[in-house]
Design a protein around this motif. Structure first.
Motif, mmCIF file in Angstrom:
data_model
loop_
_atom_site.group_PDB
_atom_site.id
_atom_site.type_symbol
_atom_site.label_atom_id
_atom_site.label_comp_id
_atom_site.label_asym_id
_atom_site.label_seq_id
_atom_site.Cartn_x
_atom_site.Cartn_y
_atom_site.Cartn_z
ATOM 1 N N LYS A 64 0.951 -1.400 -0.047
ATOM 2 C CA LYS A 64 -0.156 0.019 0.100
ATOM 3 C C LYS A 64 0.969 1.214 0.170
ATOM 4 N N ILE A 65 0.491 2.187 -0.866
ATOM 5 C CA ILE A 65 1.345 3.435 -0.693
ATOM 6 C C ILE A 65 1.041 4.112 0.636
ATOM 7 N N LEU A 66 2.089 4.688 1.378
ATOM 8 C CA LEU A 66 2.221 5.180 2.409
ATOM 9 C C LEU A 66 2.468 6.812 2.266
ATOM 10 N N PRO A 67 1.957 7.631 3.226
ATOM 11 C CA PRO A 67 2.413 9.030 2.770
ATOM 12 C C PRO A 67 3.629 9.358 3.660
ATOM 13 N N LYS A 68 4.173 10.586 2.898
ATOM 14 C CA LYS A 68 5.553 11.266 3.607
ATOM 15 C C LYS A 68 5.273 11.373 5.092
ATOM 16 N N GLY A 69 6.283 11.209 5.624
ATOM 17 C CA GLY A 69 6.101 11.275 7.360
ATOM 18 C C GLY A 69 5.992 10.154 8.057
ATOM 19 N N THR A 70 5.530 8.949 7.259
ATOM 20 C CA THR A 70 5.128 7.579 7.938
ATOM 21 C C THR A 70 6.482 7.123 8.584
ATOM 22 N N VAL A 71 6.490 6.671 9.814
ATOM 23 C CA VAL A 71 7.324 6.116 10.438
ATOM 24 C C VAL A 71 7.429 4.508 10.092
ATOM 25 N N LEU A 72 8.548 4.064 9.455
ATOM 26 C CA LEU A 72 8.576 2.607 9.241
ATOM 27 C C LEU A 72 9.528 1.783 10.377
ATOM 28 N N ILE A 73 9.196 0.586 10.436
ATOM 29 C CA ILE A 73 9.780 -0.304 11.331
ATOM 30 C C ILE A 73 9.840 -1.659 10.868
ATOM 31 N N SER A 74 10.710 -2.394 10.902
ATOM 32 C CA SER A 74 11.155 -3.638 10.286
ATOM 33 C C SER A 74 10.369 -4.617 11.586
ATOM 34 N N ILE A 75 9.587 -5.451 10.873
ATOM 35 C CA ILE A 75 9.056 -6.510 11.930
ATOM 36 C C ILE A 75 9.390 -8.135 11.569
ATOM 37 N N PHE A 76 10.285 -8.196 10.616
ATOM 38 C CA PHE A 76 10.521 -9.460 10.305
ATOM 39 C C PHE A 76 12.031 -9.589 10.241
ATOM 40 N N ALA A 77 12.604 -10.662 10.791
ATOM 41 C CA ALA A 77 14.204 -11.014 10.477
ATOM 42 C C ALA A 77 14.770 -10.142 11.343
ATOM 43 N N ALA A 96 6.440 -2.565 8.652
ATOM 44 C CA ALA A 96 5.175 -1.791 9.137
ATOM 45 C C ALA A 96 5.459 -0.391 8.983
ATOM 46 N N GLY A 97 4.378 0.300 8.204
ATOM 47 C CA GLY A 97 4.251 1.761 8.143
ATOM 48 C C GLY A 97 3.464 2.107 9.468
ATOM 49 N N LEU A 98 3.564 3.020 10.110
ATOM 50 C CA LEU A 98 3.112 3.803 11.180
ATOM 51 C C LEU A 98 2.534 4.915 10.751
ATOM 52 N N VAL A 99 1.472 5.276 10.556
ATOM 53 C CA VAL A 99 0.775 6.475 10.067
ATOM 54 C C VAL A 99 0.254 7.018 11.099
ATOM 55 N N ILE A 100 0.766 8.236 11.520
ATOM 56 C CA ILE A 100 0.169 8.766 12.901
ATOM 57 C C ILE A 100 -1.080 9.318 12.503
ATOM 58 N N LYS A 101 -1.837 9.187 13.486
ATOM 59 C CA LYS A 101 -3.238 9.502 13.421
ATOM 60 C C LYS A 101 -3.758 10.474 14.683
ATOM 61 N N SER A 102 -2.974 10.740 15.394
ATOM 62 C CA SER A 102 -3.060 11.560 16.717
ATOM 63 C C SER A 102 -2.214 12.864 16.691
ATOM 64 N N ASN A 103 -2.885 14.006 17.094
ATOM 65 C CA ASN A 103 -1.751 15.023 17.097
ATOM 66 C C ASN A 103 -1.094 15.460 18.376
ATOM 67 N N GLU A 104 -1.053 14.314 19.249
ATOM 68 C CA GLU A 104 -0.291 14.080 20.365
ATOM 69 C C GLU A 104 1.203 13.672 20.284
ATOM 70 N N ILE A 105 1.654 13.274 19.023
ATOM 71 C CA ILE A 105 2.868 12.744 18.878
ATOM 72 C C ILE A 105 3.479 13.099 17.561
ATOM 73 N N THR A 106 4.852 13.410 17.549
ATOM 74 C CA THR A 106 5.249 13.593 16.262
ATOM 75 C C THR A 106 5.970 12.342 15.777
ATOM 76 N N PRO A 107 6.203 12.195 14.352
ATOM 77 C CA PRO A 107 6.862 11.150 13.934
ATOM 78 C C PRO A 107 8.369 10.882 14.279
ATOM 79 N N GLY A 108 8.934 12.115 14.160
ATOM 80 C CA GLY A 108 10.614 12.116 14.767
ATOM 81 C C GLY A 108 10.550 11.442 16.142
ATOM 82 N N TYR A 109 9.769 11.825 17.283
ATOM 83 C CA TYR A 109 9.748 11.284 18.436
ATOM 84 C C TYR A 109 9.481 9.941 18.469
ATOM 85 N N LEU A 110 8.225 9.253 17.660
ATOM 86 C CA LEU A 110 7.982 7.944 17.687
ATOM 87 C C LEU A 110 9.116 7.291 16.999
ATOM 88 N N ARG A 111 9.755 7.749 16.306
ATOM 89 C CA ARG A 111 10.672 6.914 15.700
ATOM 90 C C ARG A 111 11.913 6.717 16.578
#
Length: 185
Positions: A64-77, A96-111
């Motif tokens: 699936k196409i993920l938007p700019k700003g999505t936090v990516l995390i490897s979940i296999f191997a 996995a792409g983590l597309v933030i849906k809350s205005n409580e957190i920034t992508p940089g902090y989540l990463r």
């Protein structure tokens, strides 16, 4: 930090897993759609990908196409390697792409939070041949969420430290080159 509210990753983000088009079909590859694999995560901020897929490849896979700003995390191997998309892209099933849906957190902090908890993510991974984290497990991860100014301060501090580390590595490389050239002279 203990006073910061904690939220599950699933309440903060839409967790979207990727997919791989059938490799045997050449119509699915060498297209225009950036397709992120684990090695692409080494960029930390993904601006390009080693491979691209076609629209047909996207439509005939679970990518699936993920938007700019999505936090990516490897979940296999390789569990817990992270990056942030600087472009629209899709991923393979190991990410996995983590597309933030809350205005409580920034992508940089989540990463940065996820980077700091790589060992705990690895400890909850399961698998016989290769470890993996499924999306339900990922969604249940608890994340402390400081106020936005504190998130910015944390990210800025860590980015400054990363910059200093890169400069130090480069200085050591230059000293090694100087040592070798003096020896050769």
């Amino acid at each position: 930090m203990n006073t910061w509210p904690r939220y599950t990753l699933g309440s903060l983000c839409n967790v979207i897993t990727g997919g791989t088009p059938q490799r045997s079909n050449p119509r699915y590859f060498n297209g225009d759609i950036p397709w992120v694999k684990i090695n692409d995560l080494l960029q930390e901020k993904v601006k390009f990908t080693e491979e691209k897929i076609t629209l047909a490849g996207l439509q005939n896979s679970s990518a699936k196409i993920l938007p700019k700003g999505t936090v990516l995390i490897s979940i296999f191997a390789t569990i817990g390697r992270t990056a942030q998309l600087e472009i629209e892209a899709c991923t393979n099933q190991a990410i996995a792409g983590l597309v933030i849906k809350s205005n409580e957190i920034t992508p940089g902090y989540l990463r940065r939070f996820l980077d700091g908890h790589k060992d705990s993510l690895t400890s909850i991974a399961r698998g016989v041949a290769q470890l993996n984290i499924n999306s339900s497990t990922l969604k249940s991860v608890n994340v402390p969420v400081p106020p936005l100014p504190e998130q910015k301060r944390i990210v800025d501090t860590l980015e400054s430290l990363d910059s200093l580390r890169r400069e130090r590595r480069r200085s050591i490389e230059l000293l090694d080159e100087l040592t070798q050239s003096i020896f050769l002279d």
